[in-house]
Design an enzyme around this catalytic site. Structure first.
Site, PDB file in Angstrom:
ATOM      1  N   GLU A   1       3.881  -7.871   5.228  1.00  6.99           N
ATOM      2  CA  GLU A   1       4.473  -6.544   5.379  1.00  6.99           C
ATOM      3  C   GLU A   1       5.142  -6.023   4.100  1.00  6.99           C
ATOM      4  O   GLU A   1       6.310  -5.614   4.119  1.00  6.99           O
ATOM      5  CB  GLU A   1       5.471  -6.536   6.544  1.00  6.99           C
ATOM      6  CG  GLU A   1       4.797  -6.776   7.881  1.00  6.99           C
ATOM      7  CD  GLU A   1       5.739  -6.575   9.067  1.00  6.99           C
ATOM      8  OE1 GLU A   1       6.975  -6.496   8.845  1.00  6.99           O
ATOM      9  OE2 GLU A   1       5.258  -6.502  10.209  1.00  6.99           O
TER      10      GLU A   1
ATOM     11  N   GLU B   1      -0.043  -9.838  14.103  1.00  4.67           N
ATOM     12  CA  GLU B   1       1.168  -9.821  14.930  1.00  4.67           C
ATOM     13  C   GLU B   1       1.048  -8.716  15.968  1.00  4.67           C
ATOM     14  O   GLU B   1       0.598  -7.613  15.665  1.00  4.67           O
ATOM     15  CB  GLU B   1       2.434  -9.572  14.092  1.00  4.67           C
ATOM     16  CG  GLU B   1       2.831 -10.699  13.169  1.00  4.67           C
ATOM     17  CD  GLU B   1       4.139 -10.398  12.438  1.00  4.67           C
ATOM     18  OE1 GLU B   1       4.925  -9.558  12.951  1.00  4.67           O
ATOM     19  OE2 GLU B   1       4.376 -10.985  11.368  1.00  4.67           O
TER      20      GLU B   1
ATOM     21  N   TYR C   1       2.656  -3.242  16.890  1.00  7.38           N
ATOM     22  CA  TYR C   1       3.476  -3.458  18.076  1.00  7.38           C
ATOM     23  C   TYR C   1       3.467  -2.219  18.958  1.00  7.38           C
ATOM     24  O   TYR C   1       4.517  -1.631  19.238  1.00  7.38           O
ATOM     25  CB  TYR C   1       4.907  -3.813  17.662  1.00  7.38           C
ATOM     26  CG  TYR C   1       5.045  -5.190  17.042  1.00  7.38           C
ATOM     27  CD1 TYR C   1       5.320  -6.296  17.829  1.00  7.38           C
ATOM     28  CD2 TYR C   1       4.901  -5.372  15.671  1.00  7.38           C
ATOM     29  CE1 TYR C   1       5.458  -7.556  17.276  1.00  7.38           C
ATOM     30  CE2 TYR C   1       5.035  -6.625  15.100  1.00  7.38           C
ATOM     31  CZ  TYR C   1       5.309  -7.717  15.909  1.00  7.38           C
ATOM     32  OH  TYR C   1       5.443  -8.960  15.348  1.00  7.38           O
TER      33      TYR C   1
ATOM     34  N   ASP D   1      13.561 -10.605   9.140  1.00 10.81           N
ATOM     35  CA  ASP D   1      14.361 -10.722  10.361  1.00 10.81           C
ATOM     36  C   ASP D   1      14.662 -12.152  10.761  1.00 10.81           C
ATOM     37  O   ASP D   1      15.127 -12.395  11.876  1.00 10.81           O
ATOM     38  CB  ASP D   1      13.664 -10.001  11.520  1.00 10.81           C
ATOM     39  CG  ASP D   1      12.335 -10.662  11.904  1.00 10.81           C
ATOM     40  OD1 ASP D   1      11.899 -11.595  11.194  1.00 10.81           O
ATOM     41  OD2 ASP D   1      11.733 -10.232  12.904  1.00 10.81           O
TER      42      ASP D   1
END
Length: 738
Positions: A536, A625, A589, A291
């Site tokens: 990831e 994260e 998240y 991203d």
């Protein structure tokens, strides 16, 4: 829609490890022990010169250096004592013979080893080639035009229009040209330079080094290819002595291709659209599974530097602690421009240890050995010591019989890293990582190295009370790593393997090569406490198990002194990489990508999942994260997604969960995503930037930055017995659970 993988030049395979046999001699000294006694350095142990390191078992003597081995994996050179040099430099004693034909011959043009960072010394001169270069893009639909027309054989300005381009910087955001910003394919740089005639008169070796260029690079000097390198973020080095003119201008040309394919690291793909009713001829786009903006260009400094023709090729250091003594194990690897197959010669190595005040501590001789420093000052992380980031300097010397002498200043921080099934330690003390994921990203210069920004970022990390960061999602500039060493900021050093999938043989070999290259670059850094082989990956694919088993094994073979990790995102029950890791790092998240808006689920879900990770693998676990996006200045009460209030309340719920996990004894750290807002590709789910930062892209704190400052300083006070900043009203807003 058709996907294709453009053809890219590839670097040659690395040579296999060399096999050496060696013998030791004293050169030019009739009575070595008497000669040594005439100088204020420790005497040589009487029998150590005839013992190998295996026979002595790396034996150490307190307060003295012990030459455990007079042989090393170095090139065979000659040795003599040069005149008018300090006495300690005369501690040159070793020689060895290489029995492998061509062992040091290099594959000219393959820059798989970026060399030691260019540093000035009495024998080395460093010149910067940074500044404004001429620049041109290859035509989008004729990418090979520059090669076909030999743009590298003369200045770019003589073959067409050029613009000025800043080096170092990414080229994407420098101008108002959309085609430049969005370019996919080859870009060309060049500039001219002079070299002093005395470099030729002194028979110096001249090296060209680029800190990094993204992604695939070919380097020419005066029309001759001198290096090629696949992969951004790591240095490119080429010896160019034989390609220079010492009486007129020289031309350096760099061709860079930012195309990513399924077999590059990171991966990407090119998509051609063939419907002429909807797309113009030749229309294609590039996609990738990350991203952040795929910035391209010469991102880090470009140097010319010189060495003698007998020179220090590499220095390998490991450190340990024995009571109050610091232990430094060293290997000095030398090279020679005159070395040919089967040629024998002599080489001498020595080193001088200086403390941080540049005062003499001790000396040693030999290309391999162990130094013991009584009452050593250790390297400690920020806020774990009143003097964090302490480093000694090893002034390393290599001398050859032809009279060549090379000196290189190598810093070393004495510290140990340990880990077991529940704990991560520095110098035997349990450590809790509190930090951030980051990016090399800034307005206008993109990923280009920016010294003011670098200093600002470290100032902000220390203002937060952070003690660590991860080089998400690629190796950072060596200048940044130098500052981490200096400031005592711990680093999880990550490969550019983000979002990998497929896990084929070709990809795995490249991944292994990248890890070897990264470890070789950063092996001596005290700040680096963990290697991360990627971020990831799609580790739910069955092929990931063998893939990561092999990649982590190669990484451990390159360096067994640090734990190896990979940042995971798939469910623990379906993914296949964690079994190969030493420490489990997981991105989660909650209440952002799942259960959006429902902050009440964070504590339960976080504590439950991370406990399950530990119970499944019996390894230390940390969150690498978490977070939420916030638009700076957007305030909503009650908290609502994208507001600063929502980001802060999400963080506070996570803090409660982390404190509960810490009390369980296996949770070793927390890193929020992200340190600062950063640029993203054009898309509809982010407004030009990822806005999960504690700081804006211009490094101004959001509400989240102030809250995190209180969190980290409170943890430092609780865990490291540090005094938090006083007199700040913000420190009364939040308290850490016991």
């Amino acid at each position: 829609m058709v996907s294709a993988s453009p053809r890219l030049p590839t670097a040659s395979a690395k040579p296999s490890s060399d096999v050496w046999k060696c013998s030791c001699v004293w050169h030019g000294v009739a009575d070595p022990k008497a000669w040594l006694r005439s100088y204020p350095v420790p005497p040589v142990p009487s029998r150590s010169r005839s013992r190998s390191s295996k026979q002595t078992g790396g034996r150490r003597t307190r307060g003295r250096w012990s030459l455990t081995s007079c042989c090393s994996i170095i090139s065979p050179l000659k040795l003599q004592r040069p005149a008018m040099t300090p006495p300690w430099l005369h501690l040159t004693v070793l020689a060895l013979g290489c029995l492998r034909a061509g062992a040091l011959s290099k594959n000219v043009g393959d820059a798989s080893w970026g060399g030691l960072y260019p540093r000035e010394s009495p024998t080395r001169e460093v010149r910067s080639l940074d500044g404004l270069w001429d620049f041109r893009l290859a035509p989008l639909l004729d990418p090979d035009k520059g090669f076909r027309e030999h743009w590298y054989s003369q200045p770019l300005s003589q073959t067409g229009a050029v613009i000025s381009m800043a080096v170092p910087s990414s080229y994407n955001d420098i101008t108002q040209d959309k085609a430049l910003r969005d370019h996919i394919g080859w870009a060309w740089y060049d500039r001219t330079f002079y070299v002093p005639m005395r470099w030729q008169e002194d028979k110096l070796r001249v090296v060209l080094r680029l800190g990094s260029a993204h992604y695939n690079s070919i380097v020419y000097v005066n029309g001759v290819q001198v290096a090629k390198h696949e992969g951004g973020h790591l240095p490119i080095m080429a010896e160019i002595s034989n390609h220079l003119s010492f009486v007129q201008e020289n031309l350096v040309t760099v061709a860079i291709n930012n195309t990513l394919t399924p077999t590059t690291i990171p991966q990407g793909s090119i998509h051609f659209q063939n419907d002429p009713t909807r797309y113009p001829p030749g229309y294609f786009t590039q996609s990738y599974n990350f991203d952040f903006t795929n910035y391209a260009g010469i991102h880090r400094p470009v140097f010319l530097y010189t060495t003698p023709r007998t020179y220090i090729e590499d220095i390998l250091l490991t450190t340990a602690i024995d009571g109050t003594s610091g232990i430094v194990n060293y290997t000095i690897i030398a090279g020679s421009t005159r070395m040919g197959p089967h040629r024998l010669g002599n080489i001498g190595c020595s080193l001088k240890v200086l403390n941080q005040a540049r005062k003499y501590v001790t000396s040693a001789i030999g290309c391999q050995g162990t130094i013991v420093l009584p009452n050593a000052t250790l390297w400690w992380p920020y806020l774990m010591s009143d003097d964090p980031g302490y480093q000694y300097t090893l002034m390393v010397a290599v001398s050859g019989a032809s009279g060549d002498l090379d000196l290189y200043p190598q810093k070393v921080g004495i510290r140990s890293v340990g880990w077991n099934s529940t704990t991560l330690t520095i110098n035997g003390v349990p450590v809790y990582l509190r930090g951030c994921g980051k990016h090399e990203d800034a307005d206008i210069r993109g990923k280009g190295l920016d010294y003011p920004l670098m200093v600002k970022d470290f100032s902000l990390l220390k203002w937060l009370g952070a003690n660590s960061f991860r080089t998400s999602h690629y190796p950072y500039a060596e200048e940044i790593m130098d500052m981490a060493d200096q400031e005592g900021i711990m680093v999880v050093d990550e490969a550019p393997a983000v979002g990998l999938s497929g896990f084929g043989e070709e990809l795995m070999k490249k991944h292994m090569s990248v890890m070897q290259e990264l470890v070789r670059r950063d092996k001596n850094r005290p700040s680096v406490i963990m290697w991360s082989v990627g971020n990831e990956p799609q580790s739910n694919q069955a092929a990931a198990e063998g893939y990561f088993s092999n990649v982590t094994a190669v990484t451990r073979a390159s360096d067994a002194t640090r734990p190896v990790t990979c940042v995971l995102s798939y469910d623990k029950k379906s993914e296949h990489a964690a079994s190969s890791l030493d420490v489990i790092l997981v991105n989660r998240y909650y209440s952002w990508y799942s259960d959006t808006g429902h902050l009440e689920v964070i504590q339960l879900q976080t504590v439950t999942e991370f406990t399950e990770w530990f119970l499944l693998h019996n390894k230390p676990v940390m969150i690498s994260e978490y977070g939420a996006g916030s638009l700076s200045g957007l305030h909503m009460d009650p908290a609502f997604t994208w507001s600063e209030e929502y980001q802060v309340e999400l963080m506070m719920q996570n803090f409660e969960a982390f404190d509960k996990l810490r009390s369980k004894g296996f949770f070793v750290g927390e890193m929020i995503w992200n340190f600062a807002d950063f640029a993203t590709p054009q898309e509809i789910i982010r407004p030009a930037f990822c806005v999960k930062g504690l700081f804006t892209r211009t490094r101004q704190p959001k509400m989240a930055g102030h809250l995190m400052r209180y969190r980290y300083w409170s943890l430092a006070q609780q865990l490291d017995n540090t005094t938090a900043p006083q007199g700040d009203w913000k420190f009364r807003l939040y308290s850490v659970s016991p």
